[in-house]
Design an enzyme around this catalytic site. Structure first.
Site, PDB file in Angstrom:
ATOM      1  N   ARG A   1       0.842  -1.195   0.000  1.00  0.00           N
ATOM      2  CA  ARG A   1       0.000   0.000   0.000  1.00  0.00           C
ATOM      3  C   ARG A   1       0.883   1.252   0.000  1.00  0.00           C
ATOM      4  NH1 ARG A   1      -3.210  -2.603  -1.783  1.00  0.00           N
ATOM      5  NH2 ARG A   1      -5.363  -3.025  -1.183  1.00  0.00           N
TER       6      ARG A   1
ATOM      7  N   HIS B   1      -0.623  -0.106  -9.943  1.00  0.00           N
ATOM      8  CA  HIS B   1      -1.325  -1.038  -9.044  1.00  0.00           C
ATOM      9  C   HIS B   1      -1.717  -2.317  -9.794  1.00  0.00           C
ATOM     10  CE1 HIS B   1      -3.900  -1.238  -5.141  1.00  0.00           C
ATOM     11  NE2 HIS B   1      -3.533  -2.444  -5.532  1.00  0.00           N
TER      12      HIS B   1
ATOM     13  N   GLU C   1      -4.584   7.064  -5.577  1.00  0.00           N
ATOM     14  CA  GLU C   1      -4.498   6.406  -6.885  1.00  0.00           C
ATOM     15  C   GLU C   1      -5.659   6.840  -7.765  1.00  0.00           C
ATOM     16  OE1 GLU C   1      -4.125   2.209  -6.092  1.00  0.00           O
ATOM     17  OE2 GLU C   1      -2.121   2.455  -5.247  1.00  0.00           O
TER      18      GLU C   1
HETATM   19  N1  LIG Z   1      -0.549  -4.392  -5.179  1.00  0.00           N
HETATM   20  C1  LIG Z   1      -1.537  -5.230  -5.208  1.00  0.00           C
HETATM   21  O1  LIG Z   1      -2.254  -5.329  -6.188  1.00  0.00           O
HETATM   22  C2  LIG Z   1      -1.791  -6.104  -4.039  1.00  0.00           C
HETATM   23  C3  LIG Z   1      -1.536  -5.666  -2.778  1.00  0.00           C
HETATM   24  N2  LIG Z   1      -1.796  -6.466  -1.699  1.00  0.00           N
HETATM   25  C4  LIG Z   1      -1.531  -5.939  -0.378  1.00  0.00           C
HETATM   26  O2  LIG Z   1      -0.477  -6.673   0.204  1.00  0.00           O
HETATM   27  C5  LIG Z   1      -0.612  -6.644   1.609  1.00  0.00           C
HETATM   28  C6  LIG Z   1      -0.355  -8.005   2.211  1.00  0.00           C
HETATM   29  O3  LIG Z   1      -1.266  -8.954   1.716  1.00  0.00           O
HETATM   30  P1  LIG Z   1      -1.300 -10.428   2.329  1.00  0.00           P
HETATM   31  O4  LIG Z   1       0.075 -10.945   2.467  1.00  0.00           O
HETATM   32  O5  LIG Z   1      -2.247 -11.196   1.507  1.00  0.00           O
HETATM   33  O6  LIG Z   1      -1.916 -10.148   3.740  1.00  0.00           O
HETATM   34  P2  LIG Z   1      -1.740 -11.038   5.052  1.00  0.00           P
HETATM   35  O7  LIG Z   1      -2.796 -10.592   5.960  1.00  0.00           O
HETATM   36  O8  LIG Z   1      -1.635 -12.487   4.705  1.00  0.00           O
HETATM   37  O9  LIG Z   1      -0.329 -10.577   5.621  1.00  0.00           O
HETATM   38  C7  LIG Z   1      -0.090  -9.320   6.176  1.00  0.00           C
HETATM   39  C8  LIG Z   1       0.933  -9.508   7.266  1.00  0.00           C
HETATM   40  O10 LIG Z   1       1.337  -8.234   7.754  1.00  0.00           O
HETATM   41  C9  LIG Z   1       1.647  -8.414   9.110  1.00  0.00           C
HETATM   42  N3  LIG Z   1       1.708  -7.142   9.804  1.00  0.00           N
HETATM   43  C10 LIG Z   1       0.677  -6.366  10.238  1.00  0.00           C
HETATM   44  N4  LIG Z   1       1.180  -5.271  10.849  1.00  0.00           N
HETATM   45  C11 LIG Z   1       2.522  -5.373  10.786  1.00  0.00           C
HETATM   46  C12 LIG Z   1       3.590  -4.544  11.233  1.00  0.00           C
HETATM   47  N5  LIG Z   1       3.360  -3.388  11.864  1.00  0.00           N
HETATM   48  N6  LIG Z   1       4.850  -4.940  10.999  1.00  0.00           N
HETATM   49  C13 LIG Z   1       5.102  -6.102  10.357  1.00  0.00           C
HETATM   50  N7  LIG Z   1       4.126  -6.935   9.916  1.00  0.00           N
HETATM   51  C14 LIG Z   1       2.867  -6.561  10.126  1.00  0.00           C
HETATM   52  C15 LIG Z   1       0.543  -9.325   9.610  1.00  0.00           C
HETATM   53  O11 LIG Z   1       0.916  -9.963  10.800  1.00  0.00           O
HETATM   54  C16 LIG Z   1       0.406 -10.289   8.454  1.00  0.00           C
HETATM   55  O12 LIG Z   1       1.172 -11.464   8.666  1.00  0.00           O
HETATM   56  C17 LIG Z   1      -2.014  -6.067   1.879  1.00  0.00           C
HETATM   57  O13 LIG Z   1      -1.897  -4.697   2.179  1.00  0.00           O
HETATM   58  C18 LIG Z   1      -2.675  -6.171   0.569  1.00  0.00           C
HETATM   59  O14 LIG Z   1      -3.672  -5.251   0.413  1.00  0.00           O
HETATM   60  C19 LIG Z   1      -2.272  -7.730  -1.836  1.00  0.00           C
HETATM   61  C20 LIG Z   1      -2.552  -8.219  -3.073  1.00  0.00           C
HETATM   62  C21 LIG Z   1      -2.384  -7.431  -4.282  1.00  0.00           C
HETATM   63  O1  LIG Z   2      -5.998  -7.172  -3.176  1.00  0.00           O
HETATM   64  C1  LIG Z   2      -5.428  -6.116  -2.906  1.00  0.00           C
HETATM   65  O2  LIG Z   2      -5.195  -5.725  -1.752  1.00  0.00           O
HETATM   66  C2  LIG Z   2      -5.019  -5.251  -3.991  1.00  0.00           C
HETATM   67  O3  LIG Z   2      -4.343  -4.277  -3.731  1.00  0.00           O
HETATM   68  C3  LIG Z   2      -5.501  -5.512  -5.354  1.00  0.00           C
HETATM   69  O4  LIG Z   2      -6.159  -4.348  -5.753  1.00  0.00           O
HETATM   70  P1  LIG Z   2      -7.095  -4.349  -7.044  1.00  0.00           P
HETATM   71  O5  LIG Z   2      -8.194  -5.314  -6.797  1.00  0.00           O
HETATM   72  O6  LIG Z   2      -6.266  -4.755  -8.207  1.00  0.00           O
HETATM   73  O7  LIG Z   2      -7.605  -2.947  -7.172  1.00  0.00           O
END
Ligand SMILES: NC(=O)C1=CN([C@@H]2O[C@H](COP(=O)(O)OP(=O)(O)OC[C@H]3O[C@@H](n4cnc5c(N)ncnc54)[C@H](O)[C@@H]3O)[C@@H](O)[C@H]2O)C=CC1
Ligand SMILES: O=C(O)C(=O)COP(=O)(O)O
Length: 549
Positions: free
Chosen positions: A233, A284, A262
């Site tokens: 993010r 993104h 965004e």
């Molecule tokens: N760019 C994109 O299109 C995408 C972005 N994302 C983003 O990626 C991020 C992670 O996704 P996931 O791994 O699926 O989530 P997840 O929930 O499996 O993992 C997130 C991890 O962050 C940890 N966490 C929370 N606060 C923390 C802190 N202060 N310091 C260190 N670790 C901390 C949690 O304990 C958890 O293990 C989310 O913000 C999600 O929205 C996910 C998918 C696509």
């Molecule tokens: O799943 C997430 O957290 C993402 O950031 C993916 O975002 P999007 O669905 O591609 O707009």
């Protein structure tokens, strides 16, 4: 029955809409709506599907009078006011797994792209620039990758990085040491990660505690020449601090997929970062693969279908997770608990300071949050303002607001019945019931052992145990044109104040249809020997999910 209306407000894979293809659902796709446009149309929808573009604000939620569920076709729910949704009893579901691989693969791609200047190289070639000397990169094998946020994406990134010969350190206060060990990842502190990493990649959600977690001080503590990747993010990195660090050369390069606003083109700090020669950026795209988009769409549309059909979803952000096997056991008990709550309020006509809710036998071993919600729904049904929803999402909030304290107790070893639920007020009033072949049965009300199905419309009358009482009630109901379809009478004997033998009885009269006029009820109440009379109407509730009072 009118079809449930679903609004899809962000681009969704059409192949993922299949779960909503049934005629009981009506799906509209309206993209690029402003907050006001969304507020204008949302009142007629029961479900809303978004990705990261549409902001589901408290204002949108306040307008969403008929909304039951918001589906986030992805992971991050920072674009949804989840607290406001919870207060309103609107369920928020997401797809926690569908795009994990896609986000991790983009991250690994950006690690390599930043290491090898791929952005500049590709752009230069389009301009017929043959830049070889100025685009010498760094190798990733043998380097240290620091991962902040070792959840699903972070772990998958670690797998790939280890495969490329990188050493991986991770920081996550909630990470599992055994998973880290299996992946050859050392779990450590943020200062250690910052001090040691050649590459730093972020994979935490955006929370108040993670906003700007990488700023001037953290960057200063990193090795000169480090590379930063952010596919999580935008708000996790202080953009101004990153720009300064890039300008000084302390940060070698940065690869960014996400931005605080965004699209980022009206934000001065994002624009300045994007213009820096050592920044490679993508719009993104973390979740943007055909496979991920299909998976996240199916994940949320299946859950929307389930919730609109009054089932619990598998990955609610603001409700407890329940397996489908437990759901089958819970569903009839939710109907029982709602009926017990209604009966309690109607029959005892008072709320004690504290209720004891006891699950005995087999029912004690399933998750009981939906049953608590169903009880609160039943207890408050006759006293809640119209339009209030009480369900598994907001039951605790509603109970707190109304000063209802429930102490839950589970006694799995009690096998008086295979399962038995007891609701007991601290003033001693009690109702007990269980389910037999999926049908709720009430077996005790106060001092009366009874047996009836809480269904349809029931008249509950307590009277002195004297001849003729049933006849009087039958005559009054008959005079109203109301057909009696069932009747249960429970009687008991007790010692009166003067020590004489007395008796009273509880009459449960099932009515075919129609409404008992208040005049008729008053006539029954006024009958000589009648102690109390109430009419309770039981809807066919679901599982405490969607009850609109
Ligand atoms: N760019 C994109 O299109 C995408 C972005 N994302 C983003 O990626 C991020 C992670 O996704 P996931 O791994 O699926 O989530 P997840 O929930 O499996 O993992 C997130 C991890 O962050 C940890 N966490 C929370 N606060 C923390 C802190 N202060 N310091 C260190 N670790 C901390 C949690 O304990 C958890 O293990 C989310 O913000 C999600 O929205 C996910 C998918 C696509
Ligand atoms: O799943 C997430 O957290 C993402 O950031 C993916 O975002 P999007 O669905 O591609 O707009």
């Amino acid at each position: 029955m009118a079809a449930s209306r679903i609004l899809i407000a962000d681009p969704l894979s059409t192949s993922g809409l299949e779960p909503l293809s049934d005629s009981q659902f009506s799906v509209d796709v309206k993209l690029g709506l402003s907050e006001q446009q969304l507020c204008d149309i949302i009142p007629s929808y029961n479900a809303l599907v978004v990705r990261s573009e549409t902001k589901v604000t408290a204002k949108v939620l306040a307008a969403a009078k008929n909304l039951k569920i918001i589906g986030r076709a992805g992971v991050g729910v920072d674009n949804i006011d989840v607290d406001a949704a919870t207060k309103m009893g609107v369920m928020v579901v997401n797809s926690p797994d569908g795009n994990v691989v896609a986000a991790a693969e983009l991250t690994l791609g950006l690690v390599l792209a930043a290491a090898r200047n791929l952005g500049r190289a590709a752009a230069g070639m389009k301009e017929r620039k043959w830049e070889r000397k100025s685009l010498v990169g760094v190798q990733v094998a043998g380097k240290v990758l620091g991962i902040v946020g070792f959840g699903k994406v972070g772990q998958h990134v670690a797998r790939g990085a280890v495969g490329m010969g990188m050493k991986v350190l991770a920081m996550d206060p909630y990470a599992s040491p055994s998973i880290a060990a299996q992946l050859s990842v050392k779990l450590t502190t943020l200062p250690e990660v910052l001090k040691t990493a050649d590459f730093l990649t972020l994979h935490t959600p955006l929370l108040p505690s993670t906003r700007n977690m990488i700023s001037t001080k953290q960057l200063a503590n990193m090795k000169p020449g480090h590379i930063i990747i952010n596919v999580a993010r935008g708000g996790l990195i202080d953009e101004d601090a990153l720009l300064k660090s890039l300008e000084s050369g302390h940060t070698r390069s940065a690869a960014l997929d996400v931005f605080p606003q965004e699209p980022p083109f009206s934000s001065a700090s994002s624009i300045a970062l994007l213009a820096h020669k050592n920044v490679i950026a993508t719009p993104h795209l973390g979740a943007s693969t055909a496979e991920a988009q299909h998976a996240v769409a199916v994940d949320v549309t299946e859950q929307i279908r389930d919730v609109l059909l009054d089932q619990l979803p598998r990955s609610a952000v603001n409700a407890p997770p329940i397996s489908s096997a437990d759901l089958d056991k819970i569903t009839p008990y939710a109907r029982l608990l709602e009926a017990m709550g209604q009966l309690y309020t109607a029959h005892f006509q008072r709320h004690p300071a504290t209720y004891e809710l006891v699950f005995s036998g087999a029912i004690a071993s399933v998750p009981t949050a939906p049953l608590f919600a169903a009880l609160i729904n039943g207890l408050t049904k006759s006293i809640s303002a119209r339009g209030t929803t009480v369900n598994v999402v907001n039951a605790h909030l509603v109970a707190k607001e109304r000063g209802i304290v429930v102490q839950e107790r589970k006694v799995p070893e009690d096998t008086t019945y295979s399962s038995l639920v007891t609701v007991r007020g601290d003033d001693g009033d009690v109702i007990q019931g269980f389910c037999s072949e999926g049908v709720p049965q009430i077996v005790r009300i106060g001092a009366f052992e009874t047996s009836f199905v809480p269904d349809g419309t029931l008249l509950i009358a307590r009277n002195f145990d004297r001849p003729g009482m049933i006849g009087v009630v039958g005559r009054i109901l008959g005079g109203e044109g109301l057909n009696i379809k069932s009747m249960t009478v429970a009687a008991r004997k007790f010692k009166g104040k003067a020590g004489e033998k007395e008796g009273d009885a509880l009459m449960i009269v099932g009515l075919d249809s129609g409404k008992v006029r208040s005049g008729a009820l008053k006539e029954i109440e006024a009958t000589n020997g009648m102690l109390s009379a109430q009419v309770v109407r039981f809807a066919a509730p679901g599982i405490g999910l969607t009850a609109k009072l």
